[in-house]
Motif scaffolding. Structure first.
Motif, PDB file in Angstrom:
ATOM      1  N   SER A   7       0.862  -1.181   0.000  1.00 42.74           N
ATOM      2  CA  SER A   7       0.000   0.000   0.000  1.00 42.74           C
ATOM      3  C   SER A   7       0.900   1.234   0.000  1.00 42.74           C
ATOM      4  N   ALA A   8       0.975   1.883  -1.171  1.00 43.17           N
ATOM      5  CA  ALA A   8       1.833   3.055  -1.331  1.00 43.17           C
ATOM      6  C   ALA A   8       0.951   4.274  -1.566  1.00 43.17           C
ATOM      7  N   LEU A   9       0.640   4.993  -0.490  1.00 44.97           N
ATOM      8  CA  LEU A   9      -0.228   6.169  -0.570  1.00 44.97           C
ATOM      9  C   LEU A   9       0.506   7.430  -0.142  1.00 44.97           C
ATOM     10  N   TYR A  10       1.819   7.425  -0.303  1.00 47.78           N
ATOM     11  CA  TYR A  10       2.612   8.571   0.132  1.00 47.78           C
ATOM     12  C   TYR A  10       2.441   9.761  -0.812  1.00 47.78           C
ATOM     13  N   GLU A  11       2.774  10.955  -0.268  1.00 49.89           N
ATOM     14  CA  GLU A  11       2.712  12.220  -1.010  1.00 49.89           C
ATOM     15  C   GLU A  11       1.317  12.498  -1.550  1.00 49.89           C
ATOM     16  N   ARG A  35       4.271  11.703   4.068  1.00 55.97           N
ATOM     17  CA  ARG A  35       3.934  12.961   3.393  1.00 55.97           C
ATOM     18  C   ARG A  35       2.436  13.095   3.138  1.00 55.97           C
ATOM     19  N   ASN A  36       1.662  12.888   4.181  1.00 53.55           N
ATOM     20  CA  ASN A  36       0.220  13.135   4.157  1.00 53.55           C
ATOM     21  C   ASN A  36      -0.114  14.044   5.336  1.00 53.55           C
ATOM     22  N   ARG A  37      -1.341  14.006   5.770  1.00 49.35           N
ATOM     23  CA  ARG A  37      -1.758  14.857   6.888  1.00 49.35           C
ATOM     24  C   ARG A  37      -2.416  14.030   7.992  1.00 49.35           C
ATOM     25  N   ASP A  54       8.526  -2.982   5.537  1.00 49.83           N
ATOM     26  CA  ASP A  54       8.767  -1.545   5.329  1.00 49.83           C
ATOM     27  C   ASP A  54       7.553  -0.777   5.842  1.00 49.83           C
ATOM     28  N   LEU A  55       7.745   0.015   6.918  1.00 52.68           N
ATOM     29  CA  LEU A  55       6.677   0.844   7.486  1.00 52.68           C
ATOM     30  C   LEU A  55       7.156   2.289   7.498  1.00 52.68           C
ATOM     31  N   ASP A  56       6.500   3.126   6.682  1.00 52.84           N
ATOM     32  CA  ASP A  56       6.915   4.519   6.531  1.00 52.84           C
ATOM     33  C   ASP A  56       5.722   5.436   6.809  1.00 52.84           C
ATOM     34  N   LEU A  57       5.764   6.121   7.968  1.00 52.03           N
ATOM     35  CA  LEU A  57       4.713   7.059   8.366  1.00 52.03           C
ATOM     36  C   LEU A  57       5.278   8.470   8.525  1.00 52.03           C
ATOM     37  N   ALA A  58       6.410   8.745   7.899  1.00 48.76           N
ATOM     38  CA  ALA A  58       7.103  10.025   8.076  1.00 48.76           C
ATOM     39  C   ALA A  58       6.318  11.194   7.488  1.00 48.76           C
ATOM     40  N   PHE A  82       9.979   9.630  11.162  1.00 46.51           N
ATOM     41  CA  PHE A  82      10.511  10.978  11.406  1.00 46.51           C
ATOM     42  C   PHE A  82       9.547  12.071  10.965  1.00 46.51           C
ATOM     43  N   MET A  83       9.810  13.289  11.488  1.00 50.40           N
ATOM     44  CA  MET A  83       9.018  14.493  11.202  1.00 50.40           C
ATOM     45  C   MET A  83       7.548  14.288  11.585  1.00 50.40           C
ATOM     46  N   ASN A  84       7.314  13.918  12.845  1.00 50.06           N
ATOM     47  CA  ASN A  84       5.981  13.859  13.422  1.00 50.06           C
ATOM     48  C   ASN A  84       6.025  14.575  14.771  1.00 50.06           C
ATOM     49  N   GLN A  85       5.077  14.279  15.634  1.00 46.69           N
ATOM     50  CA  GLN A  85       5.053  14.880  16.968  1.00 46.69           C
ATOM     51  C   GLN A  85       4.950  13.788  18.035  1.00 46.69           C
TER      52      GLN A  85
END
Length: 738
Positions: A7-11, A35-37, A54-58, A82-85
Motif C-alpha cells: 500500500s503506497a499512498l505517500y505524497e 507525506r500526508n496529513r 517496510d513501514l513509513d509514516l514520516a 521521522f518528522m511527526n510529533q
C-alpha cells in the motif's frame, strides 16, 4: 483486498487518523503513508501486520507514543517515523526487530534514554534520532554495531562519552552528534576511520587529542568546533582529497598550520579560528583556489600576510584578525574580487593602506583594519567601495584628511576613524551629518558637519586679509541676494501663468516621487511607454498587482508594479516602508512610487531574466543555470535574508520568499522582490506575526530560513528531499542538524 501486499499512498493529502482495520491486511509487506496529513496516534493494531518489512509514516502530524506492539514486526527492515510529533520514550521492544536495517525517528518529541538493547539490531545501517529530547548517555553497545553506516543524534540532551567502538566495523560514513553535552576523548577507532564521509561533533564538551586525526580519504565535511579538543593539525589532513569544509574553531589546538593543507584542492571553508595556533600562515594556502571562506582569527599567528592569498579568486570572507601578523598588507589582495568581508584588525600591520583595496568593489559587510600600526594617508580609492556598509580604520596612525571621495560610499552605515592623526574637513554626507562624535574622537584636528566637531574656518594670512575677505564676502552676499530676489520674482510670475493650465493633471500626479527625477514628467512617460498599462507590456501578474516592462525614451528600463486593488493601502504602504531605506545588492531597488486617484504603482530596477521560477521552467534557461550559478543564487538569497534580519535599520520579515519573488539579471545576480507582506519588527518590543504569504511557505525564523533555503536549493538542483545532505554546506548561515 485481503491479499494486498503493498500500500503506497505517500505524497497525498490524506488526513484524519490511520485506520485501525488495516490490521486485517495480514499479507501486507509495505505500508507507505508518508507525506500526508495523518494525525492522532499510531494504531497499536499495526503490530499485527507481521509480514511487514517496510513501514513509513514520516512527514505527518502523528502524536502520542510509539506503540510497543511494533516490536512484533520481526520481519521489518525499515521503520521510518521521522518528522511527526511523537512523544514518550523509545520502546525497548524495538530491540526485538532483529532484521531492522534503518530506524529513523528524527524530529519528534521523544524523551528519556536510548534503549540499551538496540545493540541487538546487528543488521542496523542507519540510526537516526536527531532533534528530540533524549537524555542520558549513548549506549556503548551502539559502538559494536558493525554494519552501522549512519548515526544521527544531534540536538538532544545526551551526555557521557562517545561509544568506544565507533567505526570498528569500518562502515561508518556519517556521524552527527552535534549540540549535545558529550564529554571525554574521541575513540581511537574513530580517529583512524577511513570510511568517514561526514562528521559533526560541534558544540559539545569533548576533550580528546586530535593529533592523529586526518587520514580520512573519503571525508567531505568535518566540524569539530566549540569543544575542548587539543593537539596539533597533522600533515595527514592532506590525505582528505575530497574535503570541502574543515571547521575546528574554539578549541585548544596548538602548533602550526601545516603547509600540506594547500593540497586540499576542493576545500571551500577553512575555519580554525579561536585556537592557539602559532607560526606563519603557509603561502601554500594560495593553492586552495576553491576556498571562499578563510577564518584564522583569534590565534597566535606571526609573520607577514602571504601575498599568495591574492590567488584565492573565489574568496568571499577573510578574517585574520586578533593575531600577531606584521608587515604591510599585500597589494595582491586586489585579485580577490569576490570578497564581501575583510577583517585584519588587532594585529601589528604597518606601512600604508594599499590603494588596491579600492578594487574590491564587492566588499559589502565589513572592511576592518583597526588596532594596527598603519600610517600615511587614507587612499581616495577607498571611495570606490560603493557597496560597503561598515568601515573601521580606528586605532592606527593615519594622517591627512578623510578623502572627499567618501561621499560616493552611498551604502555606508557605520564608520570609525577614531584614534588616528587625521585633520581637515569631514566630507559632507547625510551619514556624517547624523554620525556620533565617537567615530571621529582622538584625532589631530577634524572639523565639519559632525555634531561635536568644530566648524571648518577659512584661514587668512593677516588681519588685513581678514578685513578684505569680510568686505568681499559682504559684496558677494549683497549681489547674490539681489540676483536671488529677481530670480524668485520671475519664477513666481511664470509659475502663476502655468499653474491654471496644469492644475488638474498636477493633482493626479503630484504625489509621484522618483528620486533624481521630475515626478510629473516621469509619470507621463511611464503611462505613454505602456500605452496606459496595456497587456502588451505586462510581464507578470500576482495576487495584488501586475508588473510591466517600461522603456523610457532615454533608453532606461524599469519594472513597474501596478497595484490591482485601490482600497488595498496597507500592502502598498508596507512595501514602500520596507524598501525606502534598504541598500543591498540582492534586494530589488525601489526608484519611486505613485499614489494618485487613477491608480498606484511602484517603480523598480528591471531584472532582465525575470523570476527564478520562470528560468527553472524554461527548457533553455534551465540549462543555463549550471551548478556554479545555482550555488551563487542560493548564497545571494541567504545574504539578502541575513541582511533583512540582522543588518538593516530594523529587522524585516519578508513572509513570502518563493522562487517567484527571486529575480535574476543578465549576470544571474539575485534580487528579492515583492515586499507587500513584509513586516518591520520593533526591536524594543514584543512582535507577533500571523501566517501570511504564498501557500506552502511560512515567515522565516532561524529554522524556517534554512527550510526556505533548502526549498529553493532543491528546486534549483531538482533533487528529492531525502538527498538534502547535498546542501548541508549552507547551514553555516543558520545552524541546523546534519
Amino acid at each position: 483486498m485481503m491479499n494486498l501486499k503493498e500500500s503506497a499512498l505517500y505524497e497525498n493529502t490524506l488526513s484524519g487518523q490511520i485506520p485501525r482495520n488495516l490490521c486485517n491486511l495480514t499479507k501486507l509487506t509495505r505500508l507507505l503513508l508518508s507525506r500526508n496529513r495523518f494525525s492522532g496516534q499510531i494504531p497499536r493494531e499495526l503490530g499485527y501486520l507481521v509480514n511487514l518489512n517496510d513501514l513509513d509514516l514520516a512527514y505527518n502530524t502523528l502524536s502520542g507514543p510509539i506503540p510497543v506492539t511494533i516490536g512484533n514486526l520481526t520481519k521489518l527492515n525499515i521503520l521510518s517515523l521521522f518528522m511527526n510529533q511523537l512523544s514518550g520514550q523509545i520502546p525497548r521492544e524495538l530491540g526485538y526487530l532483529v532484521n531492522l536495517e534503518e530506524l529513523d525517528l528524527n524530529i519528534n518529541k521523544l524523551s528519556g534514554s536510548i534503549p540499551n538493547n538496540l545493540r541487538s539490531l546487528t543488521k542496523l545501517t542507519k540510526l537516526c534520532l536527531a532533534q528530540n529530547q533524549l537524555s542520558g548517555s549513548i549506549p556503548q553497545g551502539i559502538g559494536k554495531l558493525m554494519s552501522l553506516v549512519k548515526l544521527q543524534l544531534p540536538f538532544n540532551n545526551l551526555s557521557g562519552s562517545l561509544p568506544s567502538g565507533l567505526c570498528a566495523g569500518g562502515q561508518l560514513q556519517i556521524l552527527i552528534v552535534n549540540d549535545n553535552n558529550l564529554v571525554g576523548p574521541l575513540p581511537s577507532s574513530l580517529l583512524s576511520c577511513t570510511s568517514l564521509v561526514r562528521i559533526r561533533l560541534e558544540r559539545n564538551y569533548l576533550e580528546g587529542d586530535i593529533t592523529e586525526m586526518g587520514a580520512h580519504p573519503n571525508l567531505v565535511y568535518i566540524d569539530i568546533s566549540s569543544n575542548k579538543l587539543f593537539g596539533k593539525l597533522s600533515h595527514r589532513w592532506a590525505e582528505c582529497y575530497n574535503l570541502t569544509v574543515l571547521r575546528a574553531s574554539k578549541n585548544n589546538i596548538t602548533g602550526v598550520i601545516p603547509s600540506s593543507i594547500g593540497k586540499l584542492s576542493w576545500l571551500g571553508i577553512l575555519d580554525v579560528s579561536s585556537n592557539k595556533l602559532e607560526g606563519q600562515i603557509p603561502p601554500e594556502i594560495g593553492n586552495i583556489t576553491m576556498l571562499f571562506s578563510l577564518s584564522l582569527f583569534g590565534n597566535l599567528l606571526q609573520g607577514n600576510m602571504p601575498a599568495e592569498i591574492g590567488s584565492l579568486k573565489n574568496l568571499e570572507y577573510l578574517d585574520l584578525s586578533s593575531n600577531n601578523l606584521t608587515g604591510q598588507i599585500p597589494g595582491s589582495i586586489q585579485h580577490c574580487l569576490k570578497l564581501h568581508s575583510l577583517k585584519l584588525s588587532h594585529n601589528h600591520f604597518n606601512g600604508t593602506i594599499p590603494n588596491e583595496l579600492g578594487m574590491l568593489v564587492n566588499l559589502q559587510d565589513m572592511l576592518d583594519l583597526s588596532e594596527n600600526s598603519i600610517g600615511g594617508a587614507i587612499p581616495s580609492q577607498l571611495g570606490g567601495l560603493t557597496m560597503l556598509e561598515a568601515l573601521n580604520l580606528s586605532h592606527n596612525a593615519l594622517n591627512g584628511s578623510i578623502p572627499p571621495s567618501f561621499q560616493s560610499m552611498s551604502s555606508l552605515l557605520y564608520m570609525d576613524m577614531s584614534y588616528n592623526k587625521l585633520e581637515g574637513s569631514v566630507p559632507h554626507t547625510r551619514l556624517f551629518e547624523e554620525a556620533p562624535i565617537k567615530w571621529f574622537k582622538h584625532n589631530k584636528k577634524l572639523c565639519g558637519v559632525v555634531t561635536g566637531l568644530p566648524p571648518c574656518d577659512l584661514p587668512q594670512s593677516s588681519e588685513q586679509g581678514k578685513k578684505s575677505g569680510a568686505i568681499l564676502l559682504s559684496i558677494i552676499a549683497a549681489i547674490a541676494s539681489f540676483v536671488f530676489v529677481i530670480a524668485l520674482v520671475t519664477w513666481q510670475c511664470k509659475k502663476k501663468k502655468t499653474k491654471t493650465a496644469v492644475i488638474d493633471k498636477a493633482q493626479q500626479t503630484k504625489m509621484f516621487t522618483i528620486w533624481n527625477f521630475d515626478g510629473e514628467d516621469v509619470y507621463k512617460k511611464i503611462v505613454d511607454a505602456t500605452n496606459n498599462f496595456s497587456n502588451a507590456h505586462c510581464i507578470g501578474s500576482g495576487g495584488n498587482g501586475s508588473v510591466y516592462r517600461v522603456q523610457l525614451p532615454t533608453g532606461e528600463l524599469f519594472a513597474v508594479k501596478k497595484i490591482h486593488m485601490m482600497e488595498d493601502n496597507e500592502q502598498f504602504n508596507r512595501e514602500i516602508q520596507a524598501l525606502m531605506y534598504i541598500r543591498h545588492r540582492n534586494i530589488a531597488k525601489l526608484f519611486g512610487y505613485c499614489s494618485a486617484t487613477q491608480g498606484r504603482f511602484l517603480v523598480y530596477e528591471y531584472m532582465d531574466r525575470g523570476s527564478l521560477s520562470a528560468s527553472l521552467k524554461g527548457t533553455e534557461t534551465a540549462v543555463e543555470l549550471d551548478w556554479p550559478k545555482r550555488l551563487n543564487i542560493v548564497w545571494d538569497v541567504a545574504h539578502a535574508l541575513s541582511y533583512m534580519h540582522h543588518d538593516c535599520f530594523a529587522p524585516i520579515v519578508h513572509r513570502d520568499i518563493t522562487s517567484n519573488n527571486v529575480l535574476l539579471d543578465l549576470e544571474f545576480r539575485v534580487c528579492i522582490s515583492d515586499f507587500g507582506l513584509a513586516k518591520i519588527l520593533d526591536v524594543d518590543a514584543s512582535n507577533c506575526t500571523s501566517l501570511a504569504g504564498t501557500k506552502g511557505y511560512l515567515a522565516p525564523g532561524k529554522i524556517i530560513i534554512s527550510m526556505l533555503l533548502t526549498s529553493i536549493i532543491l528546486s534549483l538542483f531538482q533533487v528529492p528531499l531525502c538527498f538534502n545532505s547535498l546542501v548541508l554546506m549552507f547551514q553555516s548561515l543558520h545552524t541546523q542538524q546534519g
